[in-house]
Design an enzyme around this catalytic site. Structure first.
Site, PDB file in Angstrom:
ATOM      1  CG  ASP A   2      16.223 -42.433 -11.358  1.00  0.00           C
ATOM      2  OD1 ASP A   2      16.910 -41.865 -12.167  1.00  0.00           O
ATOM      3  OD2 ASP A   2      15.518 -43.496 -11.558  1.00  0.00           O
TER       4      ASP A   2
ATOM      5  CG  ASP B 180       8.519 -36.321 -14.895  1.00  0.00           C
ATOM      6  OD1 ASP B 180       9.494 -35.740 -15.354  1.00  0.00           O
ATOM      7  OD2 ASP B 180       8.286 -36.021 -13.852  1.00  0.00           O
TER       8      ASP B 180
END
Length: 253
Positions: A8, A131
């Site tokens: 990330d 998500d």
């Protein structure tokens, strides 16, 4: 069952967030290319990149870090990327740079037709990231919760050539509380597209539960904080997953 290390990216660094909170970022490396090389040395067969700044901004913000990762990886393993991908031009540029698969998240929710266009233009190179918090889909770097149910949205993409749905349980992401097996299984059983689990992977029990779900269409899991904090050793965990996959496949036969 594929364990896919996550890298990330925030402000050019490799970080891990807690429940998607940008203010709760732990920096694990200031050299994304070196981090990619590290995971390859540990036996990674695929990498999962997220441009966190891009997810909030709606356009890529960590391109130099992404390029350093691609340079380190070369042609060794596939690299998938999500975060801020909102148009076909960006997808084309990323694929030209060496990204193997793009992950469309927010744009897939707000404009599902964009996914169809992307799959038509770049067949075999598109995944969708859904998500969710408490079953409701989130967008814009998880900052906005919609009224959409995960399964209802996922079904829209079944016939368009999407390679996989990456399903993230936001409440478990970065918390080492275990994968939401029940919700992941429910999604995999409801659609014909393979599912990649994300959020909460913490131990061998999670890996075993995921391997049992493989026959339902769960093909992999994103590994984040667990491998960065050394709760799981990537090489050993992937070996364990391979053994379980073989074991459960024999039972099915």
């Amino acid at each position: 069952m594929l364990l896919i290390p996550a890298i990330d990216l925030k402000d050019g660094h490799c970080v891990r967030l807690e429940q998607g909170d940008m203010d709760k970022a732990t920096v694990f490396s200031e050299d994304p290319g070196a981090m990619a090389a590290h995971w390859i040395s540990k036996g990674a067969r695929r990498l999962h990149l997220v441009d966190l700044n891009g997810a909030f901004a709606g356009k890529l913000k960590n391109e130099s870090a992404i390029k350093s990762i691609l340079k380190a990886v070369g042609n060794e393993i596939p690299v998938q990327l999500g975060g801020g991908i909102r148009d076909l031009e960006t997808i084309e540029r990323l694929l030209d740079d060496g990204i193997s698969t793009v992950i469309i998240g927010t744009a897939a929710v707000k404009n599902p037709g964009f996914v169809q266009d992307a799959c038509t233009a770049f067949p075999g190179h598109v995944m969708v990231g859904l998500d969710a918090r408490d079953g409701k889909v989130a967008t814009d770097g998880w900052s906005k919760i919609t009224g959409h149910e995960v399964i209802d949205l996922a079904k829209k993409f079944e016939d368009w050539g999407v390679e996989a749905i990456i399903y993230t349980d936001i409440g478990r992401d970065g918390m080492l509380k275990g994968v939401n097996i029940e919700a992941t299984m429910k999604l995999a059983q409801a659609i014909r597209i393979p599912v990649i689990a994300s959020g909460g992977l913490s131990n061998n029990q999670d890996i075993e539960a995921l391997c049992k779900a493989e026959e339902e269409g769960v093909m992999g899991v994103i590994a984040g904080r667990s491998i960065y904090a050394a709760d799981l050793d990537l090489a050993a965990a992937q070996k364990y997953a391979d053994e379980l996959t073989l074991k459960y496949a024999k039972k099915i036969i």
